[in-house]
Motif scaffolding. Structure first.
Motif, PDB file in Angstrom:
ATOM      1  N   GLY A  77       0.821  -1.204   0.000  1.00  0.00           N
ATOM      2  CA  GLY A  77       0.000   0.000   0.000  1.00  0.00           C
ATOM      3  C   GLY A  77       0.856   1.256   0.000  1.00  0.00           C
ATOM      4  O   GLY A  77       2.075   1.200   0.200  1.00  0.00           O
ATOM      5  N   ASP A  78       0.195   2.402  -0.159  1.00  0.00           N
ATOM      6  CA  ASP A  78       0.931   3.664  -0.347  1.00  0.00           C
ATOM      7  C   ASP A  78       1.514   4.246   0.937  1.00  0.00           C
ATOM      8  O   ASP A  78       2.286   5.205   0.888  1.00  0.00           O
ATOM      9  N   LYS A  79       1.192   3.675   2.116  1.00  0.00           N
ATOM     10  CA  LYS A  79       1.751   4.181   3.365  1.00  0.00           C
ATOM     11  C   LYS A  79       2.745   3.207   3.997  1.00  0.00           C
ATOM     12  O   LYS A  79       3.228   3.442   5.102  1.00  0.00           O
ATOM     13  N   THR A  80       3.068   2.129   3.303  1.00  0.00           N
ATOM     14  CA  THR A  80       3.976   1.131   3.873  1.00  0.00           C
ATOM     15  C   THR A  80       5.421   1.620   3.838  1.00  0.00           C
ATOM     16  O   THR A  80       5.813   2.397   2.971  1.00  0.00           O
ATOM     17  N   SER A  81       6.205   1.145   4.805  1.00  0.00           N
ATOM     18  CA  SER A  81       7.620   1.525   4.863  1.00  0.00           C
ATOM     19  C   SER A  81       8.510   0.404   5.394  1.00  0.00           C
ATOM     20  O   SER A  81       9.737   0.512   5.320  1.00  0.00           O
ATOM     21  N   LYS A  82       7.918  -0.678   5.893  1.00  0.00           N
ATOM     22  CA  LYS A  82       8.697  -1.705   6.575  1.00  0.00           C
ATOM     23  C   LYS A  82       9.093  -2.879   5.682  1.00  0.00           C
ATOM     24  O   LYS A  82      10.045  -3.587   5.974  1.00  0.00           O
ATOM     25  N   PHE A  83       8.336  -3.086   4.605  1.00  0.00           N
ATOM     26  CA  PHE A  83       8.595  -4.224   3.729  1.00  0.00           C
ATOM     27  C   PHE A  83       8.493  -3.809   2.269  1.00  0.00           C
ATOM     28  O   PHE A  83       7.859  -2.803   1.942  1.00  0.00           O
ATOM     29  N   LYS A  84       9.104  -4.623   1.412  1.00  0.00           N
ATOM     30  CA  LYS A  84       9.039  -4.375  -0.033  1.00  0.00           C
ATOM     31  C   LYS A  84       8.643  -5.663  -0.745  1.00  0.00           C
ATOM     32  O   LYS A  84       8.668  -6.758  -0.156  1.00  0.00           O
ATOM     33  N   VAL A  85       8.296  -5.547  -1.990  1.00  0.00           N
ATOM     34  CA  VAL A  85       7.922  -6.706  -2.796  1.00  0.00           C
ATOM     35  C   VAL A  85       9.072  -7.720  -2.795  1.00  0.00           C
ATOM     36  O   VAL A  85      10.244  -7.355  -2.976  1.00  0.00           O
ATOM     37  N   GLY A  86       8.740  -8.968  -2.555  1.00  0.00           N
ATOM     38  CA  GLY A  86       9.742 -10.027  -2.530  1.00  0.00           C
ATOM     39  C   GLY A  86      10.178 -10.444  -1.141  1.00  0.00           C
ATOM     40  O   GLY A  86      10.804 -11.496  -0.973  1.00  0.00           O
TER      41      GLY A  86
END
Length: 337
Positions: A77-86
């Motif tokens: 989502g647009d507010k995430t900061s802790k994880f990335k795709v993969g």
């Protein structure tokens, strides 16, 4: 995507107690992660909600439950900061949202941790819900201090279950406590010892068993099985100014007056409180899961996985529920996709 749910609260022996169906892959927004699930585990809360969520009714859309998962982040989502795709993650979910018994799930990143690197998918899937419950009971409710409380006694009711299995390890390895667990069968007694319990006592004669090992009263009691059934006994065996934690419910009001003379503190523990109410410290579960992941990776803790069922099918989910309903499972049961 494929999901497995139910429209009616039926006995697990019924054909439609779980049904497979197709539904849309959800889209993440704000703090959501879209996770492609690799494995799930089944806990007592699963069958209890299955038995009650659609009682005396038929739902239009199948209800999807499940509150333990390991998977890979597919979108954010647009507010995430802790994880990335993969990223590989594990988590215990949110009672107010659609569950993990599906191929994909949306989950708030603030209650998600990184999957342990040194554990298999199945070993990791066994740990989130029970790990959070045990950790919160010991270190968030009672606030065990490993230095100040070193050597104090803790009694775990139902030591061989999912929560008890990890609670024993946390209390011994991190809390520096003297650990007493209840169990009655030879295999469950040995399991508690393998997890690190200093003493294992029979729950059928609890007071007498505690006296035999020289601990007629204990500093802490953690009920993981039957609050109502043990309530009066707990009031007798808890030390003055002791602490009692329970994760189980009572069908009738509890008489708190029996704790008064000893100034005993009683706590409820529900792992879902933070996510249900979006508490200010909701992110604490992200931190706890990452800490548990580190402890599993460095060997301080070990996975409590005992049974792995291969294949995400309604029949495997039914089997996992049958096992939980028996009340005789040891450790955790996982379904690997």
């Amino acid at each position: 995507m494929k999901a497995i749910g139910f429209k009616e609260s039926l006995p697990i022996t019924e054909e439609n107690s779980f049904i497979e169906f197709e539904t849309e892959i959800p889209m993440p927004s704000e703090y959501d992660l879209l996770v492609k699930i690799s494995a799930i585990s089944v806990n007592p809360v699963d069958y209890k909600i299955r038995e009650s969520a659609a009682k005396d009714t038929v739902l239009e859309t199948p209800k999807v439950i499940g509150w333990d998962a390991v998977g890979v982040v597919e979108a954010v989502g647009d507010k995430t900061s802790k994880f990335k795709v993969g990223d590989e993650v594990f988590y215990a979910g949110d009672l107010t949202k659609s569950g993990s018994n599906a191929e994909y799930q949306l989950i708030d990143e603030r209650i998600v941790g990184r999957k342990p690197k040194n554990l298999s998918i199945a070993e990791s899937a066994a740990m989130p819900l029970t790990g959070l419950t045990a950790y919160e009971s010991l270190f968030e409710r009672v606030k065990i201090n490993p230095e100040k409380d070193k050597g104090k006694t803790v009694l775990f009711l139902a030591g061989a279950g999912g929560v008890g299995s990890i609670a024993i390890q946390l209390a011994k390895k991190i809390g520096n406590l003297t650990v007493i667990a209840t169990a009655s069968r030879p295999d469950s007694i040995q399991w508690c010892k393998d997890m690190g319990a200093d003493f294992v006592v029979n729950h059928h004669n609890l007071k007498e068993e505690l006296e035999k090992i020289g601990h007629s009263q204990v500093n802490y009691i953690m009920d993981f099985v039957d609050l109502e059934g043990y309530w009066e006994t707990m009031a007798e065996i808890i030390k003055p100014q002791g602490h009692i934690v329970s994760i189980t419910a009572s069908s009738k009001p509890l008489n708190l007056n029996i704790l008064k003379s000893k100034s005993v503190t009683f706590y409820w523990e529900l792992m879902y409180t933070r996510s249900m109410f979006a508490t200010d410290d909701m992110e604490r579960q992200h931190q706890i899961l990452n800490h548990i992941s580190d402890l599993l990776d460095d060997g301080t803790l070990k996975s409590t996985l005992t049974t792995t069922l291969k294949g995400f099918t309604a029949e495997n989910l039914k089997e996992a529920h049958r096992m939980q309903e028996s009340g005789k499972t040891i450790g955790k049961t996982v379904i690997q996709y």
